[in-house]
Design a protein around this motif. Structure first.
Motif, mmCIF file in Angstrom:
data_model
loop_
_atom_site.group_PDB
_atom_site.id
_atom_site.type_symbol
_atom_site.label_atom_id
_atom_site.label_comp_id
_atom_site.label_asym_id
_atom_site.label_seq_id
_atom_site.Cartn_x
_atom_site.Cartn_y
_atom_site.Cartn_z
ATOM 1 N N LEU A 226 31.501 -35.404 17.011
ATOM 2 C CA LEU A 226 33.407 -36.080 17.344
ATOM 3 C C LEU A 226 33.578 -36.230 18.406
ATOM 4 C CD1 LEU A 226 34.439 -32.315 15.140
ATOM 5 C CD2 LEU A 226 33.894 -34.830 14.662
ATOM 6 N N ALA A 227 32.870 -36.226 19.484
ATOM 7 C CA ALA A 227 33.442 -36.594 20.931
ATOM 8 C C ALA A 227 33.560 -38.567 20.812
ATOM 9 C CB ALA A 227 33.200 -36.024 22.142
ATOM 10 N N LEU A 228 32.077 -38.941 20.090
ATOM 11 C CA LEU A 228 31.470 -39.938 20.524
ATOM 12 C C LEU A 228 32.165 -40.518 19.315
ATOM 13 C CD1 LEU A 228 27.735 -40.413 20.657
ATOM 14 C CD2 LEU A 228 29.728 -41.973 22.010
ATOM 15 N N ARG A 229 32.720 -39.904 18.043
ATOM 16 C CA ARG A 229 33.273 -40.503 16.410
ATOM 17 C C ARG A 229 34.731 -41.208 17.237
ATOM 18 N NH1 ARG A 229 33.623 -37.375 10.694
ATOM 19 N NH2 ARG A 229 31.615 -36.296 11.682
ATOM 20 N N LEU A 230 35.681 -40.066 18.214
ATOM 21 C CA LEU A 230 36.867 -40.354 19.003
ATOM 22 C C LEU A 230 36.707 -42.343 19.847
ATOM 23 C CD1 LEU A 230 40.220 -39.958 18.375
ATOM 24 C CD2 LEU A 230 39.439 -37.663 20.156
ATOM 25 N N LEU A 231 35.751 -41.088 20.882
ATOM 26 C CA LEU A 231 35.523 -42.330 21.593
ATOM 27 C C LEU A 231 35.547 -43.964 21.128
ATOM 28 C CD1 LEU A 231 33.234 -42.581 25.029
ATOM 29 C CD2 LEU A 231 32.806 -44.170 23.105
ATOM 30 N N ALA A 236 38.750 -45.801 24.040
ATOM 31 C CA ALA A 236 38.709 -44.852 25.562
ATOM 32 C C ALA A 236 37.287 -44.526 26.450
ATOM 33 C CB ALA A 236 39.275 -43.616 24.623
ATOM 34 N N ARG A 237 37.968 -43.767 27.364
ATOM 35 C CA ARG A 237 37.031 -44.158 28.584
ATOM 36 C C ARG A 237 36.476 -42.483 28.139
ATOM 37 N NH1 ARG A 237 40.689 -46.839 31.415
ATOM 38 N NH2 ARG A 237 38.212 -49.402 32.517
ATOM 39 N N SER A 238 34.715 -42.262 28.573
ATOM 40 C CA SER A 238 34.633 -40.989 28.965
ATOM 41 C C SER A 238 35.594 -39.471 29.015
ATOM 42 C CB SER A 238 32.813 -41.058 29.418
ATOM 43 O OG SER A 238 32.395 -39.176 29.091
ATOM 44 N N PRO A 322 27.510 -44.814 26.334
ATOM 45 C CA PRO A 322 29.096 -44.572 25.540
ATOM 46 C C PRO A 322 29.407 -45.555 25.502
ATOM 47 C CG PRO A 322 27.976 -42.826 25.425
ATOM 48 C CD PRO A 322 26.749 -43.226 25.872
ATOM 49 N N HIS A 323 29.694 -45.888 27.500
ATOM 50 C CA HIS A 323 30.439 -46.607 27.382
ATOM 51 C C HIS A 323 31.114 -48.276 27.473
ATOM 52 C CE1 HIS A 323 33.821 -47.560 30.991
ATOM 53 N NE2 HIS A 323 33.431 -48.991 31.282
ATOM 54 N N GLY A 324 29.921 -48.215 26.808
ATOM 55 C CA GLY A 324 29.430 -49.794 26.060
ATOM 56 C C GLY A 324 29.751 -50.256 24.997
#
Length: 389
Positions: A226-231, A236-238, A322-324
């Motif tokens: 879920l965190a990755l989906r929202l990111l 947004a940043r991590s 993720p930041h990518g």
């Protein structure tokens, strides 16, 4: 006038004894004494102490008096001259570590969270002060800096550059304090160190065309998924994702506190992100696992770590991180939409203009970003999007 001798001084009773040419010994009852130099300058008689009889011998006292007589002959007041020498010596005894801390204190107001996280000071603390911290700042030269930064100049290029930049700020601060420093010393050291061989690599990103397929794999309603989906959906940043709290979400707007934003972005104001329908759905799913007000808690305590999402992508054999996804979103905006540059940059909370321009531009393009993020969310979920569980 007769000269004193070591024997006379030893056997002298309390009183005043002249050695000649202005040098006088004042003997005390306890056997000790004080050397005094008496002189006339500009019609005014003055006396200056030269030191005690114990540490200053007769020979030493005569040499000191001789030097001061030379100054008087040149019209220079020995007392004022000695005070000036002492002030200069005191100025030059400022240690680099003390000046560095003072420079840090003076810059706190311009740093995120008053620099509590230590990111501004850490390059100095880790790589400069252990070697040069106890050296007077006025004595530091380019060879000292070269020897200090050389071990990391190529292997940790970015850190070395930061350390050099911070040191330049400290040297400038020392100059502002009135210390005798070389303002070009860091630049000279950089020339001695030469060009860095290290190439700065950007964080690997996923081509925007592949994002929907990856998004579809995040089908489990776990904290990490879920965190990755929202990111991905918000760009947004991590850190804002990991530390997201329930009270930050109000309807279809997420307001990220300034303290959770990067560098100077966070130093200015909170940042609002308009939420797409899919983002709202993800948040509703994440609320089931909320703990302590945090939307994405760790299985132990606190929130998920910075590496949690990255490890998931590694396990899938992906090079991207993720930041990518911020780069994926920015490229998609450039290639697939007609979003103006300033709106596209605002999508990622980039500050592309000066502070003056931002002050006069009283908008964050919230409504325009809402349309774009909804379009982005529709694209991300176009490949068998995960259903709510």
């Amino acid at each position: 006038m007769s000269k004193l001798s070591a024997l006379q001084i030893k056997n002298a009773t309390p009183g005043k004894y002249e050695d000649g040419h202005g040098l006088r010994l004042i003997k005390r009852e306890d056997g000790g004494g004080q050397w005094v130099y008496r002189y006339m300058l500009n019609g005014r008689r003055r006396e200056m102490g030269l030191g005690g009889l114990g540490p200053i011998s007769l020979k030493d006292a005569r040499e000191l008096a001789s030097g001061f007589r030379t100054l008087v002959a040149k019209g220079i007041d020995p007392i004022k001259y000695r005070e000036q020498q002492r002030r200069e010596a005191a100025r030059n005894e400022h240690l680099l570590k003390d000046v560095a801390h003072d420079a840090f204190e003076s810059r706190k107001a311009s740093l995120k969270g008053d620099g509590i996280a230590g990111r501004w000071f850490s390059p100095l603390e880790l790589h400069v002060l252990p070697k040069l911290g106890k050296k007077p700042v006025s004595q530091i030269d380019q060879q000292d800096i070269r020897a200090t930064l050389e071990p990391i100049w190529h292997t940790k290029a970015s850190t070395a550059q930061k350390a050099a930049d911070r040191l330049k700020i400290v040297i400038d601060h020392a100059a502002a304090l009135g210390l005798d420093v070389d303002l070009q010393v860091v630049a000279k050291a950089k020339r001695l160190l030469g060009h860095q061989r290290h190439e700065i690599k950007s964080i690997p990103s996923m081509p925007w065309s592949e994002v929907p397929d990856f998004y579809a794999t995040l089908e489990e309603p776990t904290v990490t998924h879920l965190a990755l989906r929202l990111l991905i959906l918000t760009g947004a940043r991590s850190k804002p994702i990991r530390f997201a709290r329930l009270e930050e979400f109000d309807g279809n707007v997420w307001t990220i506190p300034a303290a959770n934003m990067k560098a100077r972005v966070g130093a200015e104001r909170d940042y609002r992100i308009p939420l797409s329908h899919e983002a709202i759905r993800v948040i509703e799913l994440a609320q089931r696992m909320e703990r302590g007000g945090y939307l994405f808690p760790s299985s132990r305590r606190g929130v998920i770590s910075d590496a949690t999402m990255a490890r998931l992508m590694e396990r899938q054999g992906l090079d991207a991180r993720p930041h990518g996804f911020r780069s994926s979103l920015r490229t998609w905006l450039a290639e697939m939409t007609d979003a103006p540059h300033e709106v596209a940059e605002a999508m990622l909370a980039h500050m592309s203009e000066s502070k003056v321009v931002r002050t006069y531009r009283q908008t964050d393009y919230l409504d325009r970003r809402r349309l774009l993020l909804q379009e982005w969310a529709d694209f991300c979920t176009s490949k068998s999007a995960p259903e709510a569980r």
